[in-house]
Scaffold this motif. Sequence first.
Motif, PDB file in Angstrom:
ATOM      1  N   GLY A 272      -9.227   3.799  -2.206  1.00 30.31           N
ATOM      2  CA  GLY A 272      -9.061   4.894  -1.253  1.00 30.31           C
ATOM      3  C   GLY A 272      -7.715   5.584  -1.419  1.00 30.31           C
TER       4      GLY A 272
ATOM      5  N   HIS B 220     -13.790   0.605   5.610  1.00 25.33           N
ATOM      6  CA  HIS B 220     -13.145   1.077   4.378  1.00 25.33           C
ATOM      7  C   HIS B 220     -14.089   1.985   3.599  1.00 25.33           C
TER       8      HIS B 220
ATOM      9  N   SER C 276     -10.828  -6.183   0.919  1.00 23.11           N
ATOM     10  CA  SER C 276     -10.307  -4.889   1.392  1.00 23.11           C
ATOM     11  C   SER C 276      -9.109  -4.429   0.582  1.00 23.11           C
ATOM     12  N   LYS C 277      -8.381  -5.372  -0.059  1.00 24.86           N
ATOM     13  CA  LYS C 277      -7.212  -4.957  -0.834  1.00 24.86           C
ATOM     14  C   LYS C 277      -7.617  -4.050  -1.990  1.00 24.86           C
TER      15      LYS C 277
ATOM     16  N   ASP D 166     -13.396   5.784   2.643  1.00 26.99           N
ATOM     17  CA  ASP D 166     -13.316   6.186   1.239  1.00 26.99           C
ATOM     18  C   ASP D 166     -14.374   7.224   0.896  1.00 26.99           C
TER      19      ASP D 166
ATOM     20  N   GLU E 117     -14.991  -4.683   8.620  1.00 24.73           N
ATOM     21  CA  GLU E 117     -13.786  -4.095   8.033  1.00 24.73           C
ATOM     22  C   GLU E 117     -14.099  -3.384   6.729  1.00 24.73           C
ATOM     23  N   ILE E 118     -14.972  -4.006   5.932  1.00 25.58           N
ATOM     24  CA  ILE E 118     -15.314  -3.404   4.640  1.00 25.58           C
ATOM     25  C   ILE E 118     -16.129  -2.135   4.851  1.00 25.58           C
TER      26      ILE E 118
ATOM     27  N   ILE F  96     -10.546  -2.409  -2.345  1.00 22.89           N
ATOM     28  CA  ILE F  96     -11.210  -1.197  -1.854  1.00 22.89           C
ATOM     29  C   ILE F  96     -10.178  -0.230  -1.269  1.00 22.89           C
ATOM     30  N   GLY F  97      -9.174  -0.794  -0.593  1.00 18.51           N
ATOM     31  CA  GLY F  97      -8.124   0.056  -0.051  1.00 18.51           C
ATOM     32  C   GLY F  97      -7.356   0.778  -1.129  1.00 18.51           C
TER      33      GLY F  97
ATOM     34  N   GLN G  91       0.841  -1.207   0.000  1.00 12.93           N
ATOM     35  CA  GLN G  91       0.000   0.000   0.000  1.00 12.93           C
ATOM     36  C   GLN G  91       0.872   1.251   0.000  1.00 12.93           C
TER      37      GLN G  91
END
Length: 1922
Positions: A1554, A1589, A1547-1548, A1593, A1585-1586, A1550-1551, A1509
Amino acid sequence: MDIEIDLSTPDTPDVATPNSNEDSVAYDTKSLETYLASVPYKCESIPDMHGKLRRIVERLIVCVKSRDWSNVHTCDSLIHCWLMLQYPLPKPMRVALVKLYYELALIPGMDPPNVRGWADMLVKLLANKGPGSKRKLHLSDLQLQWQPLWNVLLKELFPKKRGSDSSRNMVNIMLYVAEQCKIYYPPSEIEHMLNTFLPLLTRDTYLIIVHVLASFLPLENCHSYLPFFFKLWEALNSHVVDERMLEIMGNLAVEHVAGRDNEGHDGSDVEWQDIGIFSEAQWTVLVGKCLGSFNVPVGATRGASTTGTHADTQADAQSLRIKRTTNRFNHLAQTLVYSMGVDGLSRGLYTDKDNESTENNEKRYLAGSRALDSLETLITSTETFFHPSNAGLWTLNLTTFLHRVTAEFGKRWKEEEQATCRTPVTHRLTPAIKRHFVLVLRTPALLAMFSKDPISMSFAQGALRAMAILEPSLIMPAILERAYSGLESVNETHRTTAVLSTLSGVALPLVSEKMWLGGQKHLLPLLELCLPGIDLNDPTKTICATMFIVATLQSVKIADLTQIGRISAPVVVSDDIGDVVMADVNERLPDGVEGGPEQILDKAEERALVRESTAGFADWVVSFFRRVFALYENLPEEGGKRNTTGGKQEESVIKSLKSTLDVICLHLSDPLFDFVLNLTFDYATTNAKSNAVRAFGGLVGCLARVKPQKTLEKFLPYCLAQIETELRHGASRIRTTSTHGAVPSDTSLHWNMSILRGCMGYGGPALLQHKEEVLNLVSLLIEKTLSERGYTSTGRLISRILNTVTGIHPINSRFVNTDEWEDEAFDQDNFVHWGKLYEAKDVKVEWHVPSDEEVTFALEFLERIVKPTMSKLQGLLTQPKSTWNSVWRNDFCRYLHAVRSAWSGLPTIVLEGPKEVVNPCVIEDCELSELLAVPLAVEAGFTLTDPADPKYQAVMAHKRQFGDVLHQASVALRESGEEDHIDAILAISRAIDVYLLEYGVTAGAFGTLNKSYVVVRDLQRLWSKSKVFSRLVLMKRAQLYHSTRVYLNAMFRHRDALDDDLLRDLVELSLSPYTRVRRYGQSVLTSVTQHYIRSTRFTLPHLFDALGKGNDPDRMKGALYLLSNKPTATYALADRQYAGRYLMSLLDCQHQEKPSIQKLVSNTMADALSNLTPESFSSHLYTLDLSSVDRAVGAVQTEFGLPDADLLLLNRAVSTLPTRLRRKEDLYLTTLNSVLVVARAPTTHWRYVQAAACFLSHMIRRDHPPPPDVARFFIDNVLSDHPSLRAYSLLAIVEILRVIKLRTWSKTPEELWLDQWRNPLAIDLHPTNPDAFMGSLSRPLSETHEQYFVDKLPTGFMVWSDNVKGYLPPHETASPFSWDLSCAPALETIRQAVDEEAWLGKLASLWAQESNGAANTTTDVRSEHISFIKSLFKMYEDRHLGHALAILEPMWQDGDRFKQRAAAEILQGILRGSKHWPTTASSRVWEWVTPRLPRILAAITPDTVQIWQSVFSLQLQSRDPRRHQPLIDFIVSLPLEFTGTSPFLMSKSIGLVGILAECLGPRFEPFAAKYLQLFFDNADTGYAEIRAHIAADLNAIVKIQWHPAYQTTADLLRAVGTSADPLRIREAKHRDRIGEFVRLFPEWKQARLPPPNQAQSQYDKVGLMLLQFIWTGAHGPFAPAIFAYFAPLLPSFLEMAELNDSSELQLYSTAVLYVLSAVVPPPEYVEAVAQMFAQAIVSSTSWRVRLNALPTLVVFWYRNLTSFSEESVARMMDVLLQCLHDENLEVREMAAKTLSSVLRSAQRQRILPLKDRFVRAVRRARLPARQAPGYAEALRTLHAAILGVVALIDTYPYTVAPWMPALCEVLASHATDPPPIAHTIRRCAADFKKTHQDMWHIDQHRFNEDQLQALSTMLSGNSYYA
């Protein structure tokens, strides 16, 4: 020059306030006259002093023109010394010097310490004391250009990433200069400034730009930017912004208090508006910020009242480097006070009559002032938090504000009393405003005076003092009420000390009938009550009691006025005076006091009472002295290393008693003085206390100070006889040379010697009458006192005697001039003069000036005492060393101490003349001895000044002999090397200290005197610009001025041969093997180097030699301590002769293995690095074009009349310039090569290699090509096995390559040092159409007409700049850059190393070696590694690309996270470094990266997610997206999963989205709609967790979409004036989606799953996501914009807070409801949100919703109470009254608490109507039988009324309102009613008792007998069940 002066001559009382048209120079001249008249000798005339200044400035000009910067610093110090003498400086001269120092501070590439010194000098010359103060220079006198400063500052504000240095403080220095100079920037430049600064304001830089705006914008014409400031303030959530804005508003309020007419405001057109210079809307914001600043806890919250502090932590590192210390409460106070005036209809404090409305129902304001009305709102809303029982972190905030607001009000009130006040009468304060101001603040100040925190308590007491000066009749009676009760109850220590401290503060109104008629009669009763406070067992109370005694009696003549007129009336003392037990005070109060302190009679009756009360002075004085004697008897024994009495507390008690005795003795009438003298003599002759020797001597000294002759004649015969007797019988016969405990048999000797010291401390003429006795006594003592305690006591006596006869010191510091004191008329009614204040010109200062007889006595003393003793010393030194036993040592120490003491008592007996300087320490070929500093020789009252005078010659011969003996003794004792001689060697160190430094006045003594004066002045100052003071203050002022003159003669002293010898001796003593000797020698040597010219340079070679091989470790340790001394290190590293040797001497210390030595070396090296700045070794300043400085120098020459022809030294100084340049270059190369040799030597220890590497990295210069040998050293050590050495080498290589880039792209030295160089590919773009410009940036280069990249968009958020920096695309195959040819050798050296086949591979393996099996080792990406690879690939382009990619291939696929990190760092460096590669080369990188992106993403694990990241984030930052289009395309093409099986996998992706949004900023907008739709549609995902995120975001995207983006600053300012929302914070683009959720929430709530599956309900999931969205937004810097989304969600959040089955939902919803109260909403949202609260409370069917909504409503109300309209308040009150009738008991009780809070905070005008309403309801209520159908309803109705009454009583928790006692009877009649009524009443009574117990002795008088009985019934009425 190695002398540092750090003196701050404080503000001193001046003669008068200058007339507005009077020139400041004429005003300064009048002020100077009072200074000159206050000293006892003729001082220099103004022309003489201007001549001295011309000579200093002549030197300054020569130094500047010859670029001799170190000597410029010397001239700065001399000018500072000249300014300390208070002589007027003509405006043209001041202007010329200001301009010169302004230009000097802006020289590019100047050393930061020099810049800081010139900035300070600039500020001293400007001499501005803040807004509204009288200025030396006005805008019409001086105008400065702000652009040069901005050009220098710009580099520091926005440094290039690789060039940033967190330890560099230049940004704060430059902003400090701007802050001080902004009033001299033309107001016409405001538009240009705004056009320059506002385009730079972005989401990341808002803190920086706010600092810049606050520092640069002139205070004039503020109307052009003030509306914008408020709009910007409204949009930002920041603690830092709040502080700076409040500072601006306070400064503007003060500056423009007079509107158009304010003096000196050229062209000002600022007019008063609704409240001061502010509109009503602006004022609402200000008062709201003020309330929030108090940070008081409200409701259930005990945390911070703002999220601004948290938001500031999200700012970039550059913003946080700016440190600005402000006192926000001071600026709040200024804003409130300087906005006060009659600007509305008047009312008083709330009473029935005052609540009557006008015919037009217009609003009334307290005393007709809206600002005062706002202040009342603030105080009433926080009043309960002032009480000690409600203390917390907020107490200090509240009391600070209280103190500052009273001080500012007093200042303004006094300013407007001056005839020169320019404030229009219509804007001025009125007596009504003043009275109501005091009434508003009186109660909180009286509550806070008992605070547990001593600082808060002192602030509250300061506020009471300020108010007592304004309205003593309102404050003093209340203080006296508390004083009598606090002093009578001595068991409550805290109340006693608080009362005594407060009384000390209001001593002047207490004793002065001019200030308050009625206070003087209380003096004696209060003094009697405070006597029990003198108690050794309670030091704090004792100190407070003595403070009160001093504060009152220093303005009083202690005399029995009832005895005046009687001939020789004896002092009558009561027989029953006890030592400890005091009579009942009520029996001793004067007539007229029995009725209570508030009883004030007419003047004649008051005076009669005062006169009668003075009859008690005699008894009180006797009681006091007996109490002091009793305390002395109980002191601990004297002893310890410093021969002190007990510990610090006991010492403090003794000092405070000494000052008290001093004041009392000074102000005793003659009969009382004689009585006290006899009393003391009787005690002295019948006692000898070993524990009170010093203390009793001090007491006698207090008597001798007043009447020295009478005291001496009283004590001398007795003491002489006793001393001779004691010595004859063996006292002090035990030979010792070190400190020891007192020998009991010596007690009488020391007792009498101490008394003699006290007697002989004053009165030279009186002492001369006993000359023979004194000389014989001293001679006897020197011979007979053999113990250390004995001969040191003798030394103190000698020093005291000589100082008495030869010193100049003020005498008779009584509170009135001596002629008045001795006037018979004064004696008749001296109480009328108590507390008299003087102007400086009216004080007649009396001095002791040595007479011829006294000088003759001093010479005789030297001949008869000192000379023989010196002969004995010389005789001792000639004895064989074998005879140097303990007897010899004792004789040596004893005689040397006597001689040393004599010279320490003669600091001003001779004025030193010119010395024969043997070794000036001047480098002949490049330095001129004529430019060395010389003392600023001014008249200072030295006794002997003529070298031709035989007396002068005799004294100098004696002193020369003293110095010779010291040198001889030092050499002899060092050579002996005996450990037994340590005491003798220490004696020599102390004697050298006296010889070299006891001249004039020492720095320590001068600093102490300065501090003492400042403390006394500030304690007695009536207001900040007061011109009248007590006589004591003005005498201290005169003494300080005299000491300043003496001190200046002691500075910049030259060295003769003997001084050099003693300096060498000191160096040797500092290197002694004995720790005690070494430490003392080092302290003396450090002090000496601050006074003697070039003494540091003289000592450095000796210190360097001591570090060489073969030296003893202790000797090395001494040298290292001295070299690590900050002034020494700074001087040495700046010295053109020894800088290199300093570094090399440290690097040569590895031969000594002792750990303590190596630790010292390491610390010294680390400290040295701070002085090795990029500018320190540079030589560009010798050749740089300084045309602006030259022009400023020319202006100085013109003003001072110094043409070049008169500057005799100029040509010689300029001729040394080439030599200095050559020497600097030689020094640099020599040092560099020497350090490099050490670093490369195979025998060098790795720690020293590391240190050498640090030195080398700091020696890389911009103005010199990097040496290839240095480059080779660093590139080789990049592969070192030592991680720290590897890290330093990495950074050094980055710096070398950066310097090569700068040198290549800089066309001039100015561009090089100001970072104004340009990349050859850089172009300027002009976005005339911002929308089209942004659109073009989103299209591929192939689709645009003009091809360019824009990497950074530092503009376009608030306003667009005219220019945007772009870059042309590079050529397809050819490199765009050709690096500087002079740097080619270094580049080639680095290339050769990197070209080696295994080099990159080894580097990668080293970077991947960090694992070591440690599972918790951090895996954060290391930015220094990325910078290194980026720099390499930037310079050598794709030369090593293939090799690097081959190395990366296996690494990024390896499962070891450390290998992945190393691969990520190398890859990131390559990608960043390929920015300007030819197209074909950069394509190769992306061809390798693009196909691997999906595999990299897939391979990311929780261990490595942070690594990758960071890679994506760093690559996307500050780069045109089109440079890495494949990466953008990859991220955008990623499918986002929300319902998968693995939250981490989802999450990868979606992260990454962001990260893309955060990094692209406004360029993300083309993608925003797609992702917003996606996130809102999937807000109900089942994974927490999502959802987190998604919330983050969403916040990022919403933040990105907010950008006002005006094309020009004019457009922005125009919108501010015409639009309600110019910054568009109310434009919620996605409100429809929020509304859709709100519409669906009821349906989802109905469909909620039952526990335990409720968390998977649509309602819970969406609700939690939205709560996180609001929570995150509320903690950001743009939180106010979140209200547009929060407002429609509020009812839903309230419903969520009642859900007990979902703890997470309940927790988040409650937290969000509270945290939104910590954000200041846009004004229109305040009432909307309050209405939603009210609607939810009224309409909800759930009592839990009402229960949760009420406390959150009161928090929101409190935080925004200034924004509520009357209609909104009325609606809220209706809701609260309705809730009092709620069916649920908990809701009713919560409603009562809420009602009380609302009424207490700002709605007290509603209390009386509500009281009538509730009382009527109680009286109408009738409870039927329990079984009756309407029982429950009747009980609820009655309980509602009872709760209303209780709420009214709770409104005043610490006072008793007039209407309150009657309510007790109403409640008592229902004390036995059924529950919950009885319980509510008993709880109310218990709370009332607890909160009112402190003042119950006063408050109970407000109740009649029936009401007290009713209160008792409420507390313990008959039980319902009885």
